[in-house]
Enzyme design. Structure first.
Site, mmCIF file in Angstrom:
data_model
loop_
_atom_site.group_PDB
_atom_site.id
_atom_site.type_symbol
_atom_site.label_atom_id
_atom_site.label_comp_id
_atom_site.label_asym_id
_atom_site.label_seq_id
_atom_site.Cartn_x
_atom_site.Cartn_y
_atom_site.Cartn_z
ATOM 1 N N ASP A 1 -2.165 9.363 1.142
ATOM 2 C CA ASP A 1 -1.692 8.048 1.826
ATOM 3 C C ASP A 1 -2.856 7.350 2.111
ATOM 4 O O ASP A 1 -3.798 7.207 1.322
ATOM 5 C CB ASP A 1 -0.956 8.508 3.220
ATOM 6 N N HIS B 1 -0.319 3.231 8.006
ATOM 7 C CA HIS B 1 1.077 3.885 7.353
ATOM 8 C C HIS B 1 0.795 5.383 7.398
ATOM 9 O O HIS B 1 1.378 6.372 7.728
ATOM 10 C CB HIS B 1 1.148 3.603 6.054
ATOM 11 N N SER C 1 9.632 6.979 3.925
ATOM 12 C CA SER C 1 8.194 7.580 4.335
ATOM 13 C C SER C 1 8.227 8.372 5.415
ATOM 14 O O SER C 1 7.857 9.539 5.470
ATOM 15 C CB SER C 1 7.258 6.348 4.567
#
Length: 578
Positions: free
Chosen positions: A142, A182, A375
Site C-alpha cells: 500500500d 490509506h 479496501s
C-alpha cells in the site's frame, strides 16, 4: 493454662473463623448449582501463565488487558474462591464507573469509535478461544504504515511490526511512516490491538504480525514495476518472517487477459508460493465487469463490500455497498468471491495524513478516521485469513479460499431467492466462526493448474455467460436463475439495490454451506467453457445483468472494453460513507 486478654481474643476469633469457614463450605456446596457468575479482573505478573490458567479452566474471557497484565472474565463465587488460593494471582471485581461530566473541549476526540467488525463477522468466538493471529505475518502492499500504537505491539505487549520495505526506493526501514493514511487505515482494520471504550478490540487479528510494503506514493498512485517489486520482495522474505497473507487494497484497469498482465502474473506467483493474496474488488460499482487488476486474477480471494447502514446490532437493513465493484471478469469468472464489512469503518490514521486533511469531518480528533471502501473490506478478510492460519498453519491458499467461500452467508430475500447477483456478492458475507470450524477441502481452484497457467501452457475461463437478450447468467443452472435487470431499474435508470427483500426491507444473510444446497463452486472451468460445479449447488447461482454485450464463442465481452487504457493503478478512490 493462662491466656492474656489479647490471646483470648485471638483464639476466639480463630475459632469463629473456623466455624464460619465450615458453615460457608457447607452452604457453598448446597448452593453451587445456582452460583451466578460476575465479571472479575484477574491479573498476574506472569501474563503467559495467567492465560494458561484461563485456557485450562475454560473461563469465558471478555477483555484482554495487557496494560496491567490482566484479563476480564466471568466467574462464579466458587471459581473466584479457587483462584484466590493462588498467591500469584490477584482477583478483583470489575467495578462500574461513570464520567464526572460529559463535556468535551477543543483538542479532544469528538467521538470515541466503537469496535464492531469482530462482532459482526463472529470473530469474537475466535478471540474467546485465544485465536488472535499469533505468528502469522500480514503484508500490506500500500502507501506505507505509520508506526502507531495498536500496530506496533500485540495484545500481550510484544513487538509485532517488522518495519517497511520501500519498493519505490528499494530500501528497508525498521520504522514505519507515510503521508497518505490509506495504508495505515487498512492495516489497523486487520491487526489493530487497541481497545474501544467498551473494552472490545478493534482488529480482526490483533496479534498478527505486520510488515509494510510501500509501492504507492502519497497520492495513492504506483507503477506496475514498483508493485511487482513489492510482491517479489514479499515472496523472498515469506519464510523468514512467516508472511502468509498479502493484502492488496488497490485496483487498476483491465488492460489484457489476466494471464497476460505482468502484475497479475506476479500475484499468481505469490499465490503459488503459498501466500494467500487478498485483493479489493474496487470502488467502481455497481456497474458489471468493474472488478480491476489484480482482483480479476481467478485464483486469489477478491473482496466486495457491504454495510450495516449504521445499525450494527440490527441486521435487517444490511446491504451491499453501492460502490462495490461487480463481476464477471472478461474471462467469465465470478468475482468477487466474498463480501465483508466495508462501510464507515473506523481505523487508525495520523491527524496530519493527507486523507484526513482532505476529509477532516471523518477524523475523530484523536487517532481514528472513518472510511468506506472495498479496501477496508479486503483488510477484514486479511485478518480472517490470519485467524484461520493461526488455528491451522498447514492450510494452503486454496484451502483458505475454499473454507471462506464454503461457509459464507448469501443475502437472500424473504422468499429465499438471492437478493444480489453472485456477480455482486459472490458466495456471500464472511463468517469467521464457521470458517474456522470448516473441514471443507477441494472446493476452490481445483479445475485449474496455476503452474501451467504461469508457464503459458494452459489458461482458463469461468462459468459466466450472456444469453441472446444480453442477460448474464451462470452456465449450467438453467433459465430459472436468470434475472433481467431491466425490470429492476428505477425511473432514473439506477439500480434498485433493495429489490424483493425481506418484510422490513432488509437482507437475510443465509448460511450457504453445502449440505443445505449452498454455493460451493469449484470456481473454474476448462477452456471449452464446460462448467465444473459441485453436485450440491442448489442456490440461485446466476442472477443476471443486462448491458451492451455481444456473444463470441460462448464467452461474454463488453463492446467498450479497452485493453489500451492509460489510467494509473492506484489505491481505491474515495467514496462517500455508507
Amino acid at each position: 493454662m493462662f491466656y492474656s486478654s489479647l490471646n483470648k481474643v485471638s483464639v476466639f476469633l480463630l475459632l469463629l473463623l473456623m466455624v464460619t469457614i465450615a458453615t460457608w463450605t457447607v452452604t457453598k456446596k448446597q448452593s453451587s448449582n445456582i452460583n451466578q457468575s460476575q465479571s472479575y479482573i484477574v491479573s498476574a505478573n506472569d501474563f503467559a501463565k495467567l492465560n494458561k490458567i484461563i485456557e485450562i479452566n475454560n473461563f469465558k474471557t471478555t477483555h484482554m488487558l495487557p496494560v496491567i497484565n490482566a484479563v476480564a472474565v466471568n466467574l462464579t463465587e466458587d471459581e473466584v474462591f479457587a483462584l484466590k488460593q493462588e498467591s500469584w494471582l490477584k482477583v478483583s471485581i470489575n467495578h462500574q464507573v461513570k464520567l464526572s461530566n460529559n463535556g468535551w473541549r477543543k483538542g479532544q476526540r469528538r467521538w470515541q469509535p466503537k469496535a464492531v467488525v469482530a462482532d459482526y463477522i463472529e470473530a469474537t468466538s475466535a478471540h474467546s478461544e485465544h485465536i488472535f493471529g499469533d505468528g502469522i505475518t500480514i503484508g500490506i502492499l500500500d502507501t506505507g504504515i505509520e508506526q502507531l500504537s495498536g500496530l506496533t505491539n500485540d495484545l500481550y505487549g510484544y513487538d509485532k511490526f517488522w518495519g517497511t520495505y520501500d519498493a519505490i526506493n528499494n530500501s528497508i526501514s525498521n520504522y514505519g511512516g507515510e503521508s497518505s493514511g490509506h495504508g495505515t487505515h487498512v492495516a489497523s482494520i486487520a491487526v489493530n490491538s487497541d481497545y474501544d471504550i467498551n473494552g472490545k478490540v478493534y482488529g480482526v487479528a490483533p496479534n498478527a504480525s505486520l510488515v509494510g510494503i510501500k509501492a504507492f506514493d502519497d497520492e495513492g498512485k504506483a507503477t506496475y514495476a514498483d508493485v511487482i517489486r513489492g510482491i517479489d520482495w514479499a515472496i523472498q522474505v515469506k519464510d523468514q518472517i512467516n508472511l502468509r497473507v498479502l493484502n492488496m487494497s488497490f485496483s487498476g484497469p483491465v488492460r489484457s487477459y489476466y494471464w497476460d498482465d505482468p502484475l497479475n502474473v506476479a500475484v499468481m506467483k505469490a499465490w503459488q508460493a503459498g501466500i494467500v493474496v487478498v485483493a479489493s474488488a474496487g470502488n467502481k460499482g455497481p456497474e458489471p465487469m468493474s472488478v480491476g487488476v489484480p482482483g480479476n486474477v481467478p485464483y486469489i480471494i477478491t473482496v466486495g463490500a457491504m454495510t450495516d447502514s449504521y445499525t450494527e446490532t440490527y441486521f435487517e437493513d444490511d446491504q451491499l455497498a453501492s460502490f462495490s465493484s461487480a463481476g464477471p471478469t472478461v474471462e467469465s469468472f465470478i468475482k468477487p468471491e466474498i463480501v465483508a464489512p466495508g462501510g464507515h469503518l473506523s481505523g487508525l490514521m495520523s491527524f496530519d495524513a493527507k486523507i484526513v486533511n482532505d476529509h477532516p469531518d471523518f477524523h475523530d480528533g484523536g487517532r481514528y478516521f472513518e472510511m468506506s471502501g472495498t479496501s477496508q473490506a479486503a483488510a477484514v478478510i486479511s485478518g480472517v485469513v490470519a485467524l484461520m492460519l493461526d488455528k491451522d498453519p498447514l492450510l494452503t491458499p486454496d484451502d483458505v479460499k475454499c473454507r471462506i467461500m464454503a461457509t459464507a452467508r448469501l443475502a437472500t430475500d424473504a422468499s429465499g431467492q438471492l437478493a444480489y447477483s453472485v456477480f455482486q456478492q459472490g458466495a456471500g458475507v464472511v463468517n469467521v466462526k464457521d470458517s474456522l470450524n470448516s473441514v471443507a477441502i477441494d472446493c476452490a481452484n481445483t479445475a485449474m493448474n496455476i503452474s501451467e497457467d504461469i508457464a503459458g501452457s494452459q489458461h482458463y475461463f469461468g462459468p459466466a455467460n450472456v444469453d441472446e437478450h444480453g442477460n448474464f447468467f451462470v452456465e449450467g443452472l438453467g433459465d430459472r436463475y436468470q434475472w433481467n435487470i431491466a425490470d429492476n431499474l428505477d425511473s432514473d435508470g439506477g439500480l434498485i439495490w433493495k429489490n424483493n427483500l425481506g418484510t422490513d426491507g432488509g437482507l437475510i444473510w443465509k448460511n450457504s454451506l453445502g449440505t443445505d444446497g449452498g454455493l460451493i463452486w469449484k470456481n473454474s472451468v476448462g477452456v471449452d467453457g464446460g462448467l465444473i460445479w459441485k453436485n450440491t449447488v442448489g442456490v440461485d447461482g446466476g442472477l443476471i445483468w443486462k448491458n451492451n454485450f455481444e456473444i463470441d464463442g460462448g464467452l461474454i465481452w463488453k463492446n467498450n472494453v479497452d485493453f489500451n487504457q492509460t489510467e494509473d493503478i492506484s489505491v481505491n478512490h474515495w467514496v462517500e460513507q455508507q
